[in-house]
Design a protein around this motif. Structure first.
Motif, PDB file in Angstrom:
ATOM      1  N   GLN A 138     105.453 -15.413  52.472  1.00 17.46           N
ATOM      2  CA  GLN A 138     106.264 -14.864  53.568  1.00 17.46           C
ATOM      3  C   GLN A 138     107.511 -14.163  53.039  1.00 17.46           C
ATOM      4  O   GLN A 138     107.933 -13.144  53.576  1.00 17.46           O
ATOM      5  CB  GLN A 138     106.621 -15.980  54.555  1.00 17.46           C
TER       6      GLN A 138
ATOM      7  N   GLU B  50     106.408 -10.840  51.926  1.00 10.35           N
ATOM      8  CA  GLU B  50     106.168  -9.985  53.091  1.00 10.35           C
ATOM      9  C   GLU B  50     107.498  -9.455  53.643  1.00 10.35           C
ATOM     10  O   GLU B  50     107.649  -8.267  53.922  1.00 10.35           O
ATOM     11  CB  GLU B  50     105.439 -10.815  54.156  1.00 10.35           C
TER      12      GLU B  50
ATOM     13  N   ARG C 259      96.856  -9.394  50.404  1.00  7.37           N
ATOM     14  CA  ARG C 259      96.885  -9.565  51.860  1.00  7.37           C
ATOM     15  C   ARG C 259      96.537 -11.016  52.200  1.00  7.37           C
ATOM     16  O   ARG C 259      95.666 -11.601  51.550  1.00  7.37           O
ATOM     17  CB  ARG C 259      95.834  -8.619  52.448  1.00  7.37           C
TER      18      ARG C 259
END
Ligand code: AMP
Ligand code: GLY
Length: 436
Positions: free
Chosen positions: A108, A111, A119
């Motif tokens: 996270q 991201e 992914r």
């Protein structure tokens, strides 16, 4: 200056050996240490994760720098405990260590900060995991969130295989690391490389790249291990300055900016396990510490004063010394000798001879770094697992490799009857033309 190394593996022996060479260092202590750190300095019988005890002893002994080797103590907040006792520490606090201790947090974080990685989806129970698998119709990787000593990652060739793992993990309550979250991610293809940076959160200094060999057996067969050998530099994987620049720009710089933006102080080593893909470098994992066995093949070629670099890192002054780090030309190859059942079983071995390395009047180009073990006079008792990393430096990787394997053969011939060790024969083979 008195220095403390926390941990008991071959990485910690290599750290203690290199730190002891610094003109700044008067004594090296290790907790709990091993046979190798006992040759270099003095061991304390304190567990690596016992933060409060370590802090008290460090204070009473006047330790000025503590270097944390493994992830366990970082996860246990040992760096925080030592800092609270006013000891300069090389190693992040618990918050920074989450980049390693929680794979979900790391994904996270990447991201949020646009750092290239596979992914992924997160799942918190079996139903969510099965639903997540629908997004990955082909080969897929499952990663248990917590620290699981290399057992928490399964690369599955099909969704069916992945479903079996998910069932075993959730239904039989066998989720490695003891958490309940799983990262489901796409399989990346390419070549793997370990890139380690010393960082004080503001500046960073890349160490020489390395490749480690995680599987137990030759040709990358058998179960995953902590690492069965390594070589450095990984010039065959990160071939040119442009690739290194891309790693800096797309990975290390945004990670540090992200840590600052989230007010997470980070002083220590940030290790990127990277896949060099057709679409550039991508992060497989972060570690919040130096790699093992990468450290054993990087430090022998590192010129300069490791203590100065670590103190500067710990005090937020890395920018003032980072120009001082150079590497000897050539390469270094390290081969791990493990007990025969490793990694499934750990068979203790006793009465092993010392390796004629730098601490024991040996050749200047050969190093034997001890794993979990105890010094008993001129012999070593080892508790099993990864016992000794034999490393050699050479004017190129082919020479270093030949020298390392000759030293392995000579050491094996010197073993007492009945003492068996296992090692991989193909470390660094792919980078040299001569086939053993
Ligand atoms: P990790 O602990 O996350 O580094 O994973 C252990 C090993 O699993 C890595 O060194 C890779 O060889 C492999 N691995 C992890 N993630 C991936 C991925 N997304 N694609 C391919 N291999 C992976
Ligand atoms: N060699 C991989 C690691 O230290 O995690």
């Amino acid at each position: 200056m008195k220095v403390l190394v926390v941990g008991s593996g071959a990485r910690e022996h290599a750290l203690a050996w290199k730190l002891a060479q610094s003109p700044l260092v008067s004594r090296v202590f290790a907790a709990p240490g091993n046979a190798g750190t006992a040759l270099v300095g003095e061991n304390w019988e304190i567990a690596a994760t016992a933060g409060r005890e370590l802090a008290a002893r460090a204070r009473s002994e006047g330790i000025e720098l503590a270097v944390i080797g493994p992830e366990g103590p970082l996860a246990a907040g040992v760096a925080d405990a030592l800092r609270a006792a006013d000891v300069a520490v090389f190693g992040p606090g618990r918050a920074g260590a989450r980049l390693e201790t929680s794979k979900a947090f790391a994904k996270q974080f990447m991201e949020r900060h646009g750092i290239p990685t596979a992914r992924f989806c997160l799942a918190h129970d079996r139903r969510q995991a099965e639903r997540a698998l629908e997004n990955f119709p082909g080969p897929v990787v499952l990663k248990a969130d917590g620290l699981a000593a290399g057992k928490g990652v399964v690369v599955c060739s099909s969704p069916d295989e992945a479903r079996e793992v998910v069932t075993a993990w959730y239904d039989r309550r066998e989720l490695p690391g003891g958490g309940s979250t799983v990262v489901v991610e796409e399989v990346l293809t390419g070549r793997e490389v370990s890139v380690m940076a010393l960082t004080d959160g503001e500046t960073y200094l890349l160490l020489e790249s390395a490749c480690d060999y995680k599987r137990a057996l030759d040709e990358d067969r058998g179960p995953n291990t902590g690492g069965m050998g390594a070589y450095s530099p990984a010039a065959d994987v990160v071939a040119d300055a442009a690739q290194l620049e891309e790693i800096r720009r797309t990975i290390f710089e945004p990670v540090l900016a992200g840590l600052r933006a989230e007010s997470i102080a980070y002083r220590g080593c940030l290790y990127g396990g990277l896949m060099m893909t057709a679409h550039g470098p991508k992060v497989l994992e972060f570690n919040a510490r130096l790699g093992d066995p990468e450290t054993q093949v990087v430090l022998p070629r590192l010129e300069g004063d490791l203590c100065r670099l670590f103190v500067a890192t710990a005090q937020g002054e890395l920018g003032q010394v980072s120009g001082e780090c150079r590497n000897l030309p050539g390469g270094c190859v390290g081969v791990v000798l493990a007990s025969p059942g490793y990694p499934q079983q750990s068979t203790p071995l006793s009465g092993l001879p010392l390796f004629p390395g730098p601490d024991v009047s040996g050749s200047p180009d050969l190093f034997g770094f001890w794993g979990n073990s105890r010094l008993r006079g001129t012999r070593v008792d080892a508790s099993g697992g990864r016992i000794l990393t034999i490393c050699a430096v050479g004017s190129d990787l082919a020479r270093a490799r030949a020298r390392a394997y000759d030293a392995v053969d000579a050491y094996i011939r010197s073993l007492p009857q009945g003492a068996e060790l296992r090692w991989r024969r193909d470390i660094a083979q792919r980078v040299v033309t001569s086939v053993r």
